[in-house]
Design a protein around this motif. Structure first.
Motif, short mmCIF file in Angstrom:
data_model
loop_
_atom_site.label_atom_id
_atom_site.label_comp_id
_atom_site.label_asym_id
_atom_site.label_seq_id
_atom_site.Cartn_x
_atom_site.Cartn_y
_atom_site.Cartn_z
N ASP A 273 5.65 6.46 -64.60
CA ASP A 273 4.33 6.92 -64.18
C ASP A 273 4.30 7.72 -62.88
O ASP A 273 3.39 8.53 -62.70
CB ASP A 273 3.38 5.72 -64.04
N ALA A 274 5.22 7.48 -61.98
CA ALA A 274 5.16 8.17 -60.68
C ALA A 274 6.55 8.24 -60.06
O ALA A 274 7.33 7.30 -60.16
CB ALA A 274 4.18 7.46 -59.74
N PHE A 275 6.82 9.37 -59.39
CA PHE A 275 8.07 9.57 -58.64
C PHE A 275 7.68 9.79 -57.19
O PHE A 275 7.03 10.78 -56.84
CB PHE A 275 8.82 10.77 -59.19
N LEU A 276 8.08 8.83 -56.33
CA LEU A 276 7.64 8.85 -54.93
C LEU A 276 8.83 8.79 -53.99
O LEU A 276 9.93 8.36 -54.36
CB LEU A 276 6.72 7.65 -54.65
N LEU A 277 8.57 9.21 -52.77
CA LEU A 277 9.54 9.04 -51.69
C LEU A 277 9.34 7.66 -51.08
O LEU A 277 8.21 7.27 -50.75
CB LEU A 277 9.34 10.12 -50.63
N MET A 278 10.42 6.91 -50.96
CA MET A 278 10.33 5.58 -50.37
C MET A 278 9.74 5.68 -48.95
O MET A 278 10.08 6.60 -48.20
CB MET A 278 11.74 4.96 -50.31
N PRO A 279 8.84 4.77 -48.59
CA PRO A 279 8.22 4.84 -47.26
C PRO A 279 9.27 4.82 -46.14
O PRO A 279 10.23 4.06 -46.20
CB PRO A 279 7.34 3.59 -47.20
N ARG A 280 9.02 5.66 -45.12
CA ARG A 280 9.95 5.74 -44.00
C ARG A 280 9.40 5.02 -42.77
O ARG A 280 9.99 5.07 -41.70
CB ARG A 280 10.25 7.20 -43.66
N GLY A 281 8.27 4.39 -42.92
CA GLY A 281 7.68 3.67 -41.79
C GLY A 281 6.36 3.07 -42.22
O GLY A 281 6.01 3.07 -43.39
N THR A 282 5.64 2.54 -41.26
CA THR A 282 4.36 1.91 -41.56
C THR A 282 3.29 2.96 -41.86
O THR A 282 3.40 4.12 -41.45
CB THR A 282 3.89 1.03 -40.39
N ARG A 283 2.26 2.52 -42.58
CA ARG A 283 1.09 3.35 -42.89
C ARG A 283 1.44 4.66 -43.57
O ARG A 283 0.92 5.72 -43.23
CB ARG A 283 0.25 3.59 -41.62
N ASP A 284 2.34 4.59 -44.52
CA ASP A 284 2.63 5.77 -45.36
C ASP A 284 1.54 5.82 -46.44
O ASP A 284 1.74 5.38 -47.57
CB ASP A 284 4.02 5.64 -45.98
N GLU A 285 0.38 6.37 -46.06
CA GLU A 285 -0.78 6.26 -46.94
C GLU A 285 -0.65 7.10 -48.20
O GLU A 285 -1.27 6.79 -49.22
CB GLU A 285 -2.06 6.62 -46.18
N GLU A 286 0.15 8.15 -48.18
CA GLU A 286 0.36 8.93 -49.40
C GLU A 286 1.07 8.07 -50.44
O GLU A 286 0.72 8.08 -51.63
CB GLU A 286 1.20 10.18 -49.10
N PHE A 287 2.06 7.31 -50.00
CA PHE A 287 2.76 6.38 -50.89
C PHE A 287 1.79 5.32 -51.41
O PHE A 287 1.72 5.05 -52.61
CB PHE A 287 3.92 5.72 -50.14
N HIS A 288 1.02 4.74 -50.53
CA HIS A 288 0.13 3.65 -50.93
C HIS A 288 -1.03 4.14 -51.79
O HIS A 288 -1.52 3.40 -52.64
CB HIS A 288 -0.38 2.90 -49.70
N HIS A 289 -1.44 5.38 -51.59
CA HIS A 289 -2.48 5.94 -52.47
C HIS A 289 -1.99 5.96 -53.90
O HIS A 289 -2.72 5.59 -54.84
CB HIS A 289 -2.84 7.35 -52.01
N ALA A 290 -0.74 6.37 -54.11
CA ALA A 290 -0.18 6.40 -55.47
C ALA A 290 -0.04 5.00 -56.04
O ALA A 290 -0.37 4.75 -57.21
CB ALA A 290 1.19 7.10 -55.45
N VAL A 291 0.43 4.06 -55.22
CA VAL A 291 0.61 2.69 -55.70
C VAL A 291 -0.74 2.07 -56.08
O VAL A 291 -0.88 1.45 -57.14
CB VAL A 291 1.32 1.82 -54.63
N THR A 292 -1.74 2.23 -55.23
CA THR A 292 -3.04 1.64 -55.53
C THR A 292 -3.71 2.30 -56.72
O THR A 292 -4.45 1.65 -57.45
CB THR A 292 -3.97 1.69 -54.30
N GLU A 293 -3.45 3.59 -56.94
CA GLU A 293 -3.96 4.25 -58.15
C GLU A 293 -3.39 3.58 -59.40
O GLU A 293 -4.11 3.31 -60.36
CB GLU A 293 -3.59 5.73 -58.14
N LEU A 294 -2.09 3.32 -59.39
CA LEU A 294 -1.45 2.69 -60.54
C LEU A 294 -1.96 1.26 -60.73
O LEU A 294 -2.24 0.83 -61.86
CB LEU A 294 0.07 2.69 -60.37
#
Length: 551
Positions: A110-131
């Motif tokens: 469903d999604a190909f993301l860059l692993m978070p490189r620190g705290t508050r990576d909101e682009e990553f979390h936006h994708a996760v919460t969408e799923l």
């Protein structure tokens, strides 16, 4: 107590980074960290044996004991409802992207993301919460509900009410009468008891005999409109075309009303996942797209009335407004947009028509998908709606068979959906085939299929979903609004020349009646796609302005 949903992480090389990336989900999900495909499979089996379920699997792009896509395929067999994402480490993100993105286009994850490189990576979390939001809207019963439905049986009406509430994005659950929730609602009901009973969050209880009564109870009737008010634009149909027109019309200061016969979103609102809509790289469900558009239109002042069937359009003459008539009131409008969409054609196999709501469904019937667990399900139709329904049903059903009259799906279905169907082991396609009979005791149990050159075959069936092409909703329109031989509304240069004014054709989306426009699937020559309907709805607003300015 049933365990909460789990998130399974597969992180052989960077477990600390992966675990840190999912730290904010620990409070509400059972987050498990594994180091290989085999370990993830064992962990998933343990979760299922304990009565839990997996909402999401997140993996690094390279595993020590299997290719990540092969691992996802194995996990999909165990938990087909789980969403799947790859969070590649930044050292491998660009290297692995080309092959993995093509696999994502085929629906392998469903999604190909860059692993978070620190705290508050909101682009990553936006994708996760969408799923997770998509999973939460389609798989489990909601934790917090806004509507309670009380019914001892899952009959056709109860299922139709659930489908309406699903399409409107209203969290709900069904309880038996002898449960705590059931007894609470019964205590609030004064009259003779007949089911289903429906209670909204304001504690108002109704006893509906139709879905329309539920819609009108929640969303009101046009009689609430001041009878002396004439609106600038009245929109008949709350699908993509009507919603786009509502947003742009209201945002430009025009008084706007939408009358929708069923649920806001129209047929598009039943789509489990639209993956080729501009701006949503991970796809978006039809319900969520409609919900966001409705909220956007509401913000600008649009008024919505669901469950409102327009019975008649009385054309205004000599500068008088047009009048839309429903059984609960009238709306007077300077301009009207006809965007009432289309209905699925009837199968016209009488024994199956009698089972509609009891295993047989017209359209995707999202709520019914959850009822298909362990059943063999058939989808009739070769368009994108049928493909999307099949993919969604495969998350629950034991098997899904697409029945199509054509020899292939290629002429009528998008290639991305065909690729996803071909990869899904639970889905098969029966070309050159049609349903000719079926039946069962109280609900669907069997179908008879006829395949060109191979004769008839009787098969066990637990569900039948009919998405058979389009017939327009135009029986309420007056004769002045010209239609083609199939009943679709003619606009622009397609309007007969004798009806042109001053040898000039109407504007592209204007009908044969000044001030009445058509957009979306109901219009002759439309593309029958969500994006094109949205574009037409938005384009109508400039024509509305021109008409109002000329008046």
């Amino acid at each position: 107590m049933t365990p909460g949903p789990a998130i399974v992480l597969i992180a052989p090389d960077h477990p600390d980074e992966m675990q840190a990336g999912f730290a904010r989900y620990v409070q509400e999900y059972d987050v498990r960290v594994t180091g290989s495909c085999v370990e993830a499979l064992v962990t998933t089996r343990e979760i299922l044996v304990a009565g839990g379920t997996v909402a999401l699997v997140a993996s690094e792009s390279v595993l020590p004991d299997a290719e990540v896509l092969h691992c996802f395929a194995k996990l999909r067999e165990k938990v087909p409802t789980a969403r799947r994402l790859i969070a590649a480490h930044w050292d491998r993100f660009l290297t692995d992207a080309p092959a993995l993105r093509s696999a994502m286009a085929r629906g392998e994850f469903d999604a190909f993301l860059l692993m978070p490189r620190g705290t508050r990576d909101e682009e990553f979390h936006h994708a996760v919460t969408e799923l997770l939001s998509d999973w939460g809207a389609t798989v489990p019963d909601p934790e917090v509900v806004s509507v309670k439905v009380i019914s001892p049986v899952r009959d056709g009406l109860t299922l139709a009410i659930r489908d309406f509430l699903d399409r409107m994005g209203m969290p709900h659950r069904v309880w038996e009468p002898d449960t705590d929730a059931g007894r609470h609602v019964l205590d609030l009901w004064d009259g003779e008891v007949a089911f289903p009973l429906v209670m909204a969050s304001d504690r108002r209880v109704i006893q509906p005999s139709t879905v329309r009564e539920v819609a009108q109870a929640f969303y009101g009737a046009p009689t609430e409109i001041d009878v002396d008010q004439v609106v600038d634009l009245a929109i008949v149909g709350g699908g993509p075309a009507g919603l786009a027109a509502a947003v742009y019309s209201a945002s430009e200061g025009l008084s706007t009303i939408v009358l929708e016969a069923e649920a806001i979103g129209g047929q598009a609102g039943t789509s489990s996942m639209i993956r080729n809509y501009l701006g949503f790289p991970r796809g978006i469900s039809g319900m969520r797209l409609a919900q966001r558009a409705r909220n956007q239109a509401l913000r600008f002042g649009t008024r919505f009335y669901a469950g409102q069937v327009v019975d008649e359009l009385r054309v205004g003459v000599d500068g008088q407004p047009h009048v839309l008539c429903t059984d609960t009131g009238e709306v007077r409008a300077r301009t009207v947009l006809v965007s009432s969409g289309v209905a699925y054609r009837k199968l016209r196999v009488e024994p199956l028509e009698e089972l509609v709501g009891s295993g047989v469904h017209y359209g995707a019937a999202m709520s019914a998908a959850r009822e298909m667990e362990g059943r063999d399900v058939f989808v009739v139709g070769g368009g994108n709606s049928a493909g999307q329904a099949a993919v969604h049903l495969a998350r629950f059903a034991r098997s899904v068979t697409i029945v199509v009259r054509r020899p292939t799906l290629a002429a009528t279905m998008s290639s991305y959906l065909i690729a996803e169907i071909e990869l899904n082991r639970r889905i098969s396609v029966r070309p050159s085939t049609q349903v000719v009979d079926g039946g069962g005791e109280a609900r669907l149990e069997w179908l008879e299929l006829e395949t060109a050159g191979a004769g008839r075959q009787r098969v066990d069936a637990g569900g039948l979903f009919l998405l058979l092409g389009a017939e327009p909703h135009c029986e309420w329109l007056p004769g002045e609004i010209v239609r083609d031989g199939d009943g679709f509304v003619l606009t622009g240069r397609d309007v007969p020349k004798e009806l042109w004014i001053g040898d000039l054709p109407p504007a592209n989306l204007a009908t044969s009646v000044p001030g009445v426009f058509a957009a979306g699937d109901v219009r002759a020559g439309s593309m029958k796609r969500v994006a094109s309907a949205t574009g037409e709805g938005a384009s109508v607003v400039s024509l509305v302005h021109a008409h109002l300015g000329a008046g």
